[in-house]
Scaffold this motif. Structure first.
Motif, mmCIF file in Angstrom:
data_model
loop_
_atom_site.group_PDB
_atom_site.id
_atom_site.type_symbol
_atom_site.label_atom_id
_atom_site.label_comp_id
_atom_site.label_asym_id
_atom_site.label_seq_id
_atom_site.Cartn_x
_atom_site.Cartn_y
_atom_site.Cartn_z
ATOM 1 N N TYR A 1 12.002 -4.100 3.897
ATOM 2 C CA TYR A 1 12.468 -5.492 3.882
ATOM 3 C C TYR A 1 13.990 -5.544 3.747
ATOM 4 N N ALA A 2 14.559 -4.652 2.947
ATOM 5 C CA ALA A 2 16.014 -4.599 2.797
ATOM 6 C C ALA A 2 16.661 -4.237 4.132
ATOM 7 N N ARG B 1 4.726 -0.396 -2.495
ATOM 8 C CA ARG B 1 5.672 -1.457 -2.827
ATOM 9 C C ARG B 1 7.104 -0.980 -2.572
ATOM 10 N N ARG B 2 7.393 0.258 -2.946
ATOM 11 C CA ARG B 2 8.742 0.806 -2.759
ATOM 12 C C ARG B 2 9.073 0.937 -1.273
ATOM 13 N N MET C 1 -2.275 -3.755 3.739
ATOM 14 C CA MET C 1 -1.271 -2.788 3.379
ATOM 15 C C MET C 1 0.081 -3.342 3.814
ATOM 16 N N ALA C 2 0.781 -3.954 2.893
ATOM 17 C CA ALA C 2 2.053 -4.609 3.189
ATOM 18 C C ALA C 2 3.100 -3.630 3.699
ATOM 19 N N ALA C 3 3.099 -2.428 3.176
ATOM 20 C CA ALA C 3 4.102 -1.440 3.584
ATOM 21 C C ALA C 3 3.962 -1.110 5.065
ATOM 22 N N TYR C 4 2.754 -0.912 5.530
ATOM 23 C CA TYR C 4 2.540 -0.563 6.935
ATOM 24 C C TYR C 4 2.968 -1.738 7.837
ATOM 25 N N SER D 1 -8.402 -1.262 -7.433
ATOM 26 C CA SER D 1 -7.940 -2.249 -8.415
ATOM 27 C C SER D 1 -7.160 -3.349 -7.700
ATOM 28 N N HIS D 2 -6.759 -4.337 -8.457
ATOM 29 C CA HIS D 2 -5.994 -5.445 -7.892
ATOM 30 C C HIS D 2 -4.497 -5.233 -8.040
ATOM 31 N N GLU D 3 -4.112 -4.058 -8.503
ATOM 32 C CA GLU D 3 -2.699 -3.757 -8.698
ATOM 33 C C GLU D 3 -2.087 -3.254 -7.400
#
Length: 184
Positions: A71-72, A64-65, A1-4, A56-58
């Protein structure tokens, strides 16, 4: 989970800045408090969030948001740190920095508000009669340990047991998918 992971990284940066003895990097206290509150709220949400695209792989658009906004924020803060280090001063009045950070905070706040609304909607759906609540897939679930109960109890015993000889227990695998205990 990239967001976390991004949220944890941003909190680490903020904690490091607040606790670093010298040189202190100047960032507006109110902005730091605002970011901290938003990040904490988003982390709590993601702790119990199940993406509708989990199978899914999506990439999940919400995750993402969140990650993009975080990241910003990291980019704005880290650029400010570099500017202060390069100038040799701990007090660099950078109006653009405060504006850019405020824009990022506003974006993160919008995301947080949307998350809170979705939590409210989910709570309302759960309160409706069973027949009405069988609509689309839920996006929030409780934390559940998935896997072999026997392996979990073995690991728990090794971590909390009262053995005289201590051992290192590496736990490998992607969180929520696999759990292996190496007794080496």
């Amino acid at each position: 989970m990239a967001a976390y992971g991004a949220l944890v990284s941003l909190m680490h940066i903020i904690d490091t800045l607040e606790k670093h003895p010298s040189p202190p990097i100047s960032i507006d206290t109110k902005q730091v408090q605002s970011i901290t509150q938003i990040v904490t709220s988003l982390q709590e949400f993601l702790d119990s969030y199940t993406s509708p695209l989990a199978d899914s792989h999506e990439a999940d658009p919400l995750e993402r948001r969140i990650a993009d906004a975080v990241y910003a924020a990291e980019d704005v803060i880290e650029s400010h740190i570099v500017d202060q280090i390069q100038s040799g001063s701990t007090v660099v009045e950078d109006h653009d920095f405060y504006q850019n950070l405020q824009k990022v905070i506003e974006e993160m706040n919008l995301i947080n508000q949307e998350v809170m609304k979705s939590i409210e909607v989910e709570a309302q759906i759960k309160q409706k009669p069973v027949a009405a609540s069988t609509s689309s897939s839920p996006t929030v679930k409780e934390n559940v340990i998935v896997g072999s109960e026997e392996v979990f109890l073995e690991v728990l015993d090794k971590l909390t047991g009262y053995k005289l000889d201590r051992q290192i227990i590496p736990i490998t695998g992607m969180g929520g998918i696999d759990l292996r205990v190496d007794d080496n």
